[in-house]
Motif scaffolding. Structure first.
Motif, PDB file in Angstrom:
ATOM      1  N   UNK A   7       0.799  -1.223   0.000  1.00 52.03           N
ATOM      2  CA  UNK A   7       0.000   0.000   0.000  1.00 52.03           C
ATOM      3  C   UNK A   7       0.831   1.272   0.000  1.00 52.03           C
ATOM      4  N   UNK A   8       2.124   1.170  -0.262  1.00 56.90           N
ATOM      5  CA  UNK A   8       2.977   2.357  -0.339  1.00 56.90           C
ATOM      6  C   UNK A   8       3.236   2.671  -1.799  1.00 56.90           C
ATOM      7  N   UNK A   9       2.874   3.897  -2.272  1.00 56.92           N
ATOM      8  CA  UNK A   9       3.071   4.216  -3.674  1.00 56.92           C
ATOM      9  C   UNK A   9       4.535   4.520  -3.972  1.00 56.92           C
ATOM     10  N   UNK A  10       5.078   3.888  -4.978  1.00 55.29           N
ATOM     11  CA  UNK A  10       6.417   4.225  -5.438  1.00 55.29           C
ATOM     12  C   UNK A  10       6.248   5.224  -6.564  1.00 55.29           C
ATOM     13  N   UNK A  11       6.341   6.484  -6.231  1.00 51.36           N
ATOM     14  CA  UNK A  11       6.016   7.534  -7.180  1.00 51.36           C
ATOM     15  C   UNK A  11       7.210   7.811  -8.089  1.00 51.36           C
ATOM     16  N   UNK A  12       6.950   8.268  -9.291  1.00 51.05           N
ATOM     17  CA  UNK A  12       8.046   8.517 -10.231  1.00 51.05           C
ATOM     18  C   UNK A  12       9.037   9.548  -9.711  1.00 51.05           C
ATOM     19  N   UNK A  13      10.287   9.300 -10.011  1.00 51.07           N
ATOM     20  CA  UNK A  13      11.363  10.204  -9.638  1.00 51.07           C
ATOM     21  C   UNK A  13      11.829  10.915 -10.900  1.00 51.07           C
ATOM     22  N   UNK A 216       6.940  12.120   8.362  1.00 51.75           N
ATOM     23  CA  UNK A 216       5.943  11.328   7.658  1.00 51.75           C
ATOM     24  C   UNK A 216       4.524  11.779   7.946  1.00 51.75           C
ATOM     25  N   UNK A 217       3.563  11.065   7.339  1.00 48.04           N
ATOM     26  CA  UNK A 217       2.150  11.372   7.516  1.00 48.04           C
ATOM     27  C   UNK A 217       1.465  11.861   6.257  1.00 48.04           C
ATOM     28  N   UNK A 218       2.243  12.226   5.229  1.00 50.04           N
ATOM     29  CA  UNK A 218       1.643  12.680   3.979  1.00 50.04           C
ATOM     30  C   UNK A 218       1.042  11.499   3.229  1.00 50.04           C
ATOM     31  N   UNK A 219      -0.191  11.655   2.779  1.00 47.56           N
ATOM     32  CA  UNK A 219      -0.850  10.636   1.972  1.00 47.56           C
ATOM     33  C   UNK A 219      -1.488  11.279   0.745  1.00 47.56           C
ATOM     34  N   UNK A 220      -1.597  10.483  -0.330  1.00 50.99           N
ATOM     35  CA  UNK A 220      -2.253  10.925  -1.557  1.00 50.99           C
ATOM     36  C   UNK A 220      -3.369   9.945  -1.899  1.00 50.99           C
ATOM     37  N   UNK A 224      -7.507   4.584  -7.591  1.00 55.10           N
ATOM     38  CA  UNK A 224      -8.583   3.718  -7.110  1.00 55.10           C
ATOM     39  C   UNK A 224      -9.446   4.422  -6.070  1.00 55.10           C
ATOM     40  N   UNK A 225      -9.035   5.636  -5.661  1.00 53.22           N
ATOM     41  CA  UNK A 225      -9.809   6.388  -4.691  1.00 53.22           C
ATOM     42  C   UNK A 225      -9.368   6.193  -3.256  1.00 53.22           C
ATOM     43  N   UNK A 226      -8.266   5.460  -3.044  1.00 58.98           N
ATOM     44  CA  UNK A 226      -7.786   5.188  -1.689  1.00 58.98           C
ATOM     45  C   UNK A 226      -6.617   6.110  -1.339  1.00 58.98           C
ATOM     46  N   UNK A 227      -6.563   6.529  -0.071  1.00 59.34           N
ATOM     47  CA  UNK A 227      -5.405   7.273   0.396  1.00 59.34           C
ATOM     48  C   UNK A 227      -4.281   6.297   0.730  1.00 59.34           C
ATOM     49  N   UNK A 228      -3.101   6.563   0.195  1.00 57.52           N
ATOM     50  CA  UNK A 228      -1.919   5.736   0.434  1.00 57.52           C
ATOM     51  C   UNK A 228      -0.754   6.637   0.811  1.00 57.52           C
ATOM     52  N   UNK A 229       0.205   6.091   1.524  1.00 56.78           N
ATOM     53  CA  UNK A 229       1.347   6.867   1.984  1.00 56.78           C
ATOM     54  C   UNK A 229       2.211   7.340   0.823  1.00 56.78           C
ATOM     55  N   UNK A 230       2.666   8.574   0.910  1.00 57.75           N
ATOM     56  CA  UNK A 230       3.722   9.086   0.039  1.00 57.75           C
ATOM     57  C   UNK A 230       4.985   9.072   0.889  1.00 57.75           C
ATOM     58  N   UNK A 231       5.791   8.012   0.790  1.00 65.14           N
ATOM     59  CA  UNK A 231       6.867   7.796   1.762  1.00 65.14           C
ATOM     60  C   UNK A 231       7.962   8.837   1.661  1.00 65.14           C
ATOM     61  N   UNK A 232       8.540   9.142   2.800  1.00 60.58           N
ATOM     62  CA  UNK A 232       9.731   9.985   2.828  1.00 60.58           C
ATOM     63  C   UNK A 232      10.893   9.198   2.252  1.00 60.58           C
ATOM     64  N   UNK A 318      -1.792  13.008   8.000  1.00 66.71           N
ATOM     65  CA  UNK A 318      -2.351  12.325   9.164  1.00 66.71           C
ATOM     66  C   UNK A 318      -1.201  11.959  10.107  1.00 66.71           C
ATOM     67  N   UNK A 319      -1.452  11.035  11.041  1.00 69.28           N
ATOM     68  CA  UNK A 319      -0.368  10.576  11.899  1.00 69.28           C
ATOM     69  C   UNK A 319       0.651   9.814  11.045  1.00 69.28           C
ATOM     70  N   UNK A 320       1.917   9.785  11.431  1.00 64.84           N
ATOM     71  CA  UNK A 320       2.930   9.076  10.643  1.00 64.84           C
ATOM     72  C   UNK A 320       2.530   7.634  10.376  1.00 64.84           C
TER      73      UNK A 320
END
Length: 413
Positions: A7-13, A216-220, A224-232, A318-320
């Motif tokens: 459930x952690x998004x690996x976002x493009x770099x 931490x704590x940032x989510x996008x 699919x409409x779900x909030x997932x962590x945007x990891x540090x 949210x919370x980390x």
């Protein structure tokens, strides 16, 4: 371009230095390098909504200074901060505390902010703490550096859809941007049963540059409409091919961020093998150090320009994530968090409507023209009145049915 691991998004770099390389390099191949990175940027913003931006030319020292200023500013007595309190009559420049401005403190965001705009705009002057010239000097310098990065990113996006590189310049040259340093105070785990640190929202303007600390704590919200962590992103890690790979976290070893980094180093992208030293594979995972990489987010008005080909994406704080996994124990005290957000905006009098090349039979024109200033001021006024971002607003950028109510959010979700 998005993959999800646990459930952690690996976002493009995106490598900013590659994006602008052709402007300074004498190597003819740099043009194709820049075009390739431009395509990656557009595809990432189209498919994901925001990216990690690497090598963006804003010095680490400048970022560190602002985090130091933030810690000092928000530690001031409330009576001192209140001397430069913000509001609509002050162009929303100054100190902002949702606890003080909202009518319902039990639902307001758990944060404070210090906001400025263009310091050369006499019609909307900034407010500054007394006897502290360094904060003004450093924030103004950072504002200008972000503006230049913003221009380069807009230029790349314009060229990708067949416009001239300078197409957006007349619409943003007034520098009607919004620059915010944020403080999320130490709080309790219990508080997250009813409140966010930052409620779900999209950003209002063109592009946002976001610099976070490691709390931490940032989510996008994903497609699919779900909030997932945007990891540090962690710092550098060098792993010997014969070493015990457990020295890397599971999520990092499995994450496609690893592959993105190898690509940025010039290996997987071109089919190269990894370098070998004494028959051992040396994997140099040169992930950016904290505050060297920023998040690059699509805002509402850029989304309108591109007729939702690029879509502003909801995010929240949210919370980390360490504490919001099933079965994890949430401590009584959640540490403070700091971030720096530079919000790119069009000129306040700019009329924003979909670009013709982004309107097709398959994607017909979705929006009527709107003046940028009207959209932004309405969103800011709602934020100050309610202490959190509005779920809907009057112009047609509202994301109907796509904003989660704070009442539905529970600890340990």
């Amino acid at each position: 371009m998005e993959t999800v691991v646990d459930n952690i998004p690996s976002l493009p770099l995106i490598n900013y230095s590659k994006l602008v390389e052709f402007k300074t390099s004498k190597d003819p191949s740099s043009f194709f390098t820049s075009k390739n990175e431009q395509q990656k940027l557009f595809a990432a913003l189209r498919d994901v909504g925001f990216v990690y931006l690497q090598n963006h030319a804003i010095p680490l020292a400048a970022q560190q200074l602002l985090f130091q200023h933030a810690q000092r500013f928000f530690a001031l007595p409330e009576s001192e901060k209140a001397k430069i309190e913000t509001g609509e009559s002050k162009a929303f420049h100054g100190w902002f505390s949702p606890q003080r401005t909202s009518g319902d403190n039990s639902r307001s965001d758990q944060k404070e902010a210090f906001d400025i705009g263009d310091d050369n705009d006499p019609t909307r002057p900034n407010q500054w703490p007394a006897d502290w010239p360094e904060i003004r000097t450093d924030m103004v310098s950072f504002f200008e550096q972000c503006h230049q990065v913003h221009l380069e990113l807009l230029s790349a996006l314009a060229e990708h859809v067949g416009l001239t590189a300078g197409f957006f310049l007349p619409y943003v040259q007034a520098k009607d941007h919004f620059f915010r340093v944020l403080y999320y105070p130490e709080t309790t785990g219990e508080s997250f049963r009813h409140r966010f640190r930052a409620s779900p929202h999209t950003d209002y303007g063109t592009l946002t540059l976001l610099f976070n600390d490691s709390q931490g704590g940032l989510q996008v919200r994903n497609r699919a409409g779900d909030f997932v962590d945007a990891p540090h992103l962690p710092g550098a890690a060098i792993v010997n091919g014969k070493a015990d790979h457990s020295s890397l976290s599971y999520s990092l070893r499995q994450s496609s961020l690893f592959l993105y980094m190898l690509d940025s180093l010039g290996y997987s992208e071109h089919g190269h093998t990894l370098p070998r030293i004494h028959d051992e594979i040396l994997v140099a995972l040169v992930l950016p150090q904290p505050r060297l990489t920023c998040l690059h987010i699509v805002g509402d008005l850029l989304s309108r320009w591109f007729n939702d080909t690029l879509k502003s994406i909801e995010h929240r704080v949210i919370e980390p994530s360490t504490f919001n996994k099933p079965g994890s124990e949430i401590p009584d005290v959640i540490p403070a968090r700091y971030s720096i957000a530079w919000f790119g905006h069009p000129n306040r009098d700019a009329l924003i409507e979909p670009i013709a090349s982004c309107c097709t039979p398959e994607n017909p024109k979705k929006y009527e023209p709107v003046y940028a200033g009207k959209h932004v001021v309405e969103r800011l006024a709602n934020l100050h009145k309610d202490g959190k971002n509005a779920e809907k607003w009057s112009d047609s950028m509202a994301r109907d049915g796509n904003t989660e109510s704070v009442k539905e959010v529970k600890v340990g979700r």
